[in-house]
Design a protein around this motif. Sequence first.
Motif, PDB file in Angstrom:
ATOM      1  N   SER A 358      11.491   4.275   5.802  1.00  0.00           N
ATOM      2  CA  SER A 358      10.890   3.318   6.734  1.00  0.00           C
ATOM      3  C   SER A 358       9.780   3.993   7.521  1.00  0.00           C
ATOM      4  O   SER A 358      10.024   4.959   8.247  1.00  0.00           O
ATOM      5  N   SER A 359       8.556   3.476   7.386  1.00  0.00           N
ATOM      6  CA  SER A 359       7.393   4.181   7.928  1.00  0.00           C
ATOM      7  C   SER A 359       6.473   3.286   8.744  1.00  0.00           C
ATOM      8  O   SER A 359       6.349   2.087   8.487  1.00  0.00           O
ATOM      9  N   ASN A 360       5.802   3.917   9.709  1.00  0.00           N
ATOM     10  CA  ASN A 360       4.743   3.284  10.484  1.00  0.00           C
ATOM     11  C   ASN A 360       3.460   4.044  10.183  1.00  0.00           C
ATOM     12  O   ASN A 360       3.360   5.245  10.444  1.00  0.00           O
ATOM     13  N   ALA A 361       2.481   3.350   9.622  1.00  0.00           N
ATOM     14  CA  ALA A 361       1.204   3.984   9.274  1.00  0.00           C
ATOM     15  C   ALA A 361       0.192   3.897  10.412  1.00  0.00           C
ATOM     16  O   ALA A 361      -0.915   4.424  10.286  1.00  0.00           O
ATOM     17  N   HIS A 362       0.571   3.232  11.520  1.00  0.00           N
ATOM     18  CA  HIS A 362      -0.393   2.921  12.582  1.00  0.00           C
ATOM     19  C   HIS A 362      -1.590   2.210  11.930  1.00  0.00           C
ATOM     20  O   HIS A 362      -1.388   1.332  11.093  1.00  0.00           O
ATOM     21  N   CYS A 363      -2.825   2.555  12.266  1.00  0.00           N
ATOM     22  CA  CYS A 363      -3.969   1.825  11.702  1.00  0.00           C
ATOM     23  C   CYS A 363      -4.594   2.549  10.506  1.00  0.00           C
ATOM     24  O   CYS A 363      -5.664   2.164  10.034  1.00  0.00           O
ATOM     25  N   TYR A 364      -3.932   3.588  10.003  1.00  0.00           N
ATOM     26  CA  TYR A 364      -4.487   4.414   8.920  1.00  0.00           C
ATOM     27  C   TYR A 364      -4.756   3.600   7.653  1.00  0.00           C
ATOM     28  O   TYR A 364      -5.848   3.647   7.089  1.00  0.00           O
ATOM     29  N   GLN A 365      -3.758   2.840   7.194  1.00  0.00           N
ATOM     30  CA  GLN A 365      -3.941   2.030   5.991  1.00  0.00           C
ATOM     31  C   GLN A 365      -4.895   0.867   6.236  1.00  0.00           C
ATOM     32  O   GLN A 365      -5.728   0.529   5.387  1.00  0.00           O
ATOM     33  N   ALA A 366      -4.781   0.239   7.410  1.00  0.00           N
ATOM     34  CA  ALA A 366      -5.615  -0.926   7.716  1.00  0.00           C
ATOM     35  C   ALA A 366      -7.092  -0.548   7.798  1.00  0.00           C
ATOM     36  O   ALA A 366      -7.963  -1.343   7.447  1.00  0.00           O
ATOM     37  N   ARG A 367      -7.372   0.647   8.255  1.00  0.00           N
ATOM     38  CA  ARG A 367      -8.764   1.109   8.311  1.00  0.00           C
ATOM     39  C   ARG A 367      -9.322   1.223   6.892  1.00  0.00           C
ATOM     40  O   ARG A 367     -10.453   0.850   6.614  1.00  0.00           O
ATOM     41  N   ARG A 368      -8.491   1.748   5.993  1.00  0.00           N
ATOM     42  CA  ARG A 368      -8.877   1.880   4.594  1.00  0.00           C
ATOM     43  C   ARG A 368      -9.051   0.499   3.949  1.00  0.00           C
ATOM     44  O   ARG A 368      -9.915   0.295   3.104  1.00  0.00           O
ATOM     45  N   ALA A 369      -8.188  -0.447   4.353  1.00  0.00           N
ATOM     46  CA  ALA A 369      -8.199  -1.795   3.776  1.00  0.00           C
ATOM     47  C   ALA A 369      -9.104  -2.757   4.531  1.00  0.00           C
ATOM     48  O   ALA A 369      -9.287  -3.896   4.100  1.00  0.00           O
ATOM     49  N   ASN A 370      -9.636  -2.316   5.677  1.00  0.00           N
ATOM     50  CA  ASN A 370     -10.479  -3.148   6.531  1.00  0.00           C
ATOM     51  C   ASN A 370      -9.757  -4.439   6.938  1.00  0.00           C
ATOM     52  O   ASN A 370     -10.242  -5.548   6.747  1.00  0.00           O
ATOM     53  N   ILE A 371      -8.560  -4.262   7.518  1.00  0.00           N
ATOM     54  CA  ILE A 371      -7.780  -5.396   8.014  1.00  0.00           C
ATOM     55  C   ILE A 371      -7.759  -5.316   9.541  1.00  0.00           C
ATOM     56  O   ILE A 371      -7.281  -4.340  10.109  1.00  0.00           O
ATOM     57  N   ARG A 372      -8.277  -6.342  10.193  1.00  0.00           N
ATOM     58  CA  ARG A 372      -8.435  -6.324  11.645  1.00  0.00           C
ATOM     59  C   ARG A 372      -7.802  -7.555  12.280  1.00  0.00           C
ATOM     60  O   ARG A 372      -7.409  -8.498  11.598  1.00  0.00           O
ATOM     61  N   THR A 373      -7.762  -7.513  13.594  1.00  0.00           N
ATOM     62  CA  THR A 373      -7.428  -8.694  14.385  1.00  0.00           C
ATOM     63  C   THR A 373      -8.344  -8.686  15.597  1.00  0.00           C
ATOM     64  O   THR A 373      -8.906  -7.638  15.958  1.00  0.00           O
ATOM     65  N   THR A 374      -8.529  -9.839  16.207  1.00  0.00           N
ATOM     66  CA  THR A 374      -9.406  -9.943  17.371  1.00  0.00           C
ATOM     67  C   THR A 374      -8.571 -10.018  18.640  1.00  0.00           C
ATOM     68  O   THR A 374      -7.749 -10.922  18.801  1.00  0.00           O
ATOM     69  N   THR A 375      -8.774  -9.056  19.527  1.00  0.00           N
ATOM     70  CA  THR A 375      -8.055  -8.996  20.799  1.00  0.00           C
ATOM     71  C   THR A 375      -9.032  -9.249  21.938  1.00  0.00           C
ATOM     72  O   THR A 375     -10.228  -9.472  21.718  1.00  0.00           O
ATOM     73  N   THR A 384       0.148  -1.211  10.145  1.00  0.00           N
ATOM     74  CA  THR A 384       0.966  -1.608   8.997  1.00  0.00           C
ATOM     75  C   THR A 384       2.241  -0.779   8.969  1.00  0.00           C
ATOM     76  O   THR A 384       2.240   0.405   9.297  1.00  0.00           O
ATOM     77  N   LEU A 385       3.343  -1.432   8.577  1.00  0.00           N
ATOM     78  CA  LEU A 385       4.653  -0.787   8.520  1.00  0.00           C
ATOM     79  C   LEU A 385       5.353  -1.200   7.240  1.00  0.00           C
ATOM     80  O   LEU A 385       5.143  -2.313   6.731  1.00  0.00           O
ATOM     81  N   ASN A 386       6.201  -0.329   6.721  1.00  0.00           N
ATOM     82  CA  ASN A 386       6.928  -0.665   5.510  1.00  0.00           C
ATOM     83  C   ASN A 386       8.287   0.020   5.503  1.00  0.00           C
ATOM     84  O   ASN A 386       8.485   1.042   6.164  1.00  0.00           O
ATOM     85  N   ALA A 387       9.198  -0.544   4.718  1.00  0.00           N
ATOM     86  CA  ALA A 387      10.523   0.064   4.541  1.00  0.00           C
ATOM     87  C   ALA A 387      11.166  -0.487   3.284  1.00  0.00           C
ATOM     88  O   ALA A 387      11.018  -1.679   2.974  1.00  0.00           O
ATOM     89  N   SER A 388      11.875   0.358   2.570  1.00  0.00           N
ATOM     90  CA  SER A 388      12.672  -0.115   1.448  1.00  0.00           C
ATOM     91  C   SER A 388      13.830  -0.916   2.007  1.00  0.00           C
ATOM     92  O   SER A 388      14.485  -0.493   2.944  1.00  0.00           O
ATOM     93  N   GLY A 389      14.083  -2.061   1.373  1.00  0.00           N
ATOM     94  CA  GLY A 389      15.165  -2.872   1.911  1.00  0.00           C
ATOM     95  C   GLY A 389      16.009  -3.573   0.858  1.00  0.00           C
ATOM     96  O   GLY A 389      16.140  -4.765   0.963  1.00  0.00           O
ATOM     97  N   LEU A 390      16.547  -2.910  -0.117  1.00  0.00           N
ATOM     98  CA  LEU A 390      16.649  -1.462  -0.352  1.00  0.00           C
ATOM     99  C   LEU A 390      16.282  -1.171  -1.814  1.00  0.00           C
ATOM    100  O   LEU A 390      16.080  -2.096  -2.600  1.00  0.00           O
ATOM    101  N   ALA A 391      16.315   0.118  -2.192  1.00  0.00           N
ATOM    102  CA  ALA A 391      16.205   0.520  -3.594  1.00  0.00           C
ATOM    103  C   ALA A 391      17.610   0.639  -4.174  1.00  0.00           C
ATOM    104  O   ALA A 391      18.530   1.101  -3.502  1.00  0.00           O
ATOM    105  N   THR A 392      17.785   0.209  -5.419  1.00  0.00           N
ATOM    106  CA  THR A 392      19.128   0.122  -5.995  1.00  0.00           C
ATOM    107  C   THR A 392      19.576   1.362  -6.766  1.00  0.00           C
ATOM    108  O   THR A 392      20.769   1.605  -6.895  1.00  0.00           O
ATOM    109  N   SER A 393      18.650   2.135  -7.318  1.00  0.00           N
ATOM    110  CA  SER A 393      19.020   3.143  -8.312  1.00  0.00           C
ATOM    111  C   SER A 393      19.877   4.275  -7.746  1.00  0.00           C
ATOM    112  O   SER A 393      20.506   5.014  -8.509  1.00  0.00           O
ATOM    113  N   ARG A 394      19.911   4.439  -6.434  1.00  0.00           N
ATOM    114  CA  ARG A 394      20.801   5.430  -5.827  1.00  0.00           C
ATOM    115  C   ARG A 394      21.982   4.764  -5.112  1.00  0.00           C
ATOM    116  O   ARG A 394      23.016   5.390  -4.916  1.00  0.00           O
TER     117      ARG A 394
END
Length: 430
Positions: A358-375, A384-394
């Motif tokens: 389970s990871s938090n990339a902060h804005c690192y991936q979004a900068r690469r992908a040019n994904i923004r929001t207007t504040t 961007t954040l991601n996590a396996s929920g879950l992987a089965t092979s183990r």
Amino acid sequence: MIDFNSLKENPQAFVEALKKRGFVLDIEGILEMEEERKDRLAKIEKMRATRNSVSSEIAKLKRDDEPVAIINAKIHDMQKLGEKIEKSEDKLRKIEARLFEAMSAIPNIPADEVTAGGKEANRVVKTNLEQRVFEFTPKDHVELATVLGLINYETGAKMSGSGNWVYKGMGARLEWALLNYFIDFHVANRYEFVLPPHLLNYESGYTAGQFPKFADDVFVTNFGDDLKSTKFLLPTSETALINMHRGENLAIDKLPIKYAAYSPCYRKEAGGYGASERGMIRGHQFNKVEMFMFATAEQSDELHKELVRNAEKLVEGLGLHYQTVLLSAGDTGAAMAKTYDIEVWVPSMKGYKEVSSSSNAHCYQARRANIRTTTEKGKQFVHTLNASGLATSRLFPAILEQFQNADGSVTIPEVLRKYLGGVDRIEMKG
């Protein structure tokens, strides 16, 4: 990708932060390339200004019926200047490409609470239940899966080579029950369910950070003559999900956006890790449900906790002994600022194996992908954040080993029984 302007403003801060990863940042080389780029651009702009000025002068000479020889001489000079500009622009593009490549290779800045060092600095922050003490000699998951007719490793190898297997009968049903359990959980928690394509293009791989540095880790097709015109089999749904909103400006009142996706995962990494990791522990193809979020900077820390807790709840629902580990900077993925691994105990291996990262990339991936929001402060890159929920092979091996019985049968976790027609135990066929 990190912010170039921030790097230029405080380069030493980046140098020190990346030392936690063991990454040596060539800041002098990057700043030299930037100076070279600025110098080259300034010269080009000066030449363009000269060409524009002389072009206006030529137009005036023509209006004033000046001698053709004078006009042609100036036109000839401008043609020569145009060729010089083209050569300088080509050199500028090469400098920019080198600078971009160097910036793309810089990993994310670790979060402040992430410790320096490698695997030895990983820290267990939670455990669930205790290791089971067996009153009989337990079998390993390979023997259990084979004797119970759940997995056929030999047929998998015959069909596709080492690092592959075939689920059969109750084994296939148990695998599918796990996936249904995960998906039902995420849908109930209002994650939008997604089935992404398994073949992705180069731009998707670049956005996710797979290309160019980790191109050798994935299965690339030969649809094109070079890497940028080929496609590749996704190594995880995360690679697809980050591209769901590539190049978009997301409405801030729609954030966070939460997805849960199922896909097989295809990876070159398999085997070669010793006898203890035989069977399903490492393979070229395995099933996984992935959680993914797009959020504001203010939301991301709490949402990361949510992702970790979701993964923990799923493992707890299965009744398995596990531990949650905060990874050190050196063991955290290049695109991530902070990562927790949920690891299940596999008795035969006398150790733990990751079933969710389970990871938090902060804005690192979004900068690469040019994904923004207007504040209120203007446009900002999302987190961007991601996590396996879950992987089965183990999880599959952990269930077989932790829930095996003295008679060779395996008790099925209660949460899975409704997907198996009420069957509560896997036994050898008479």
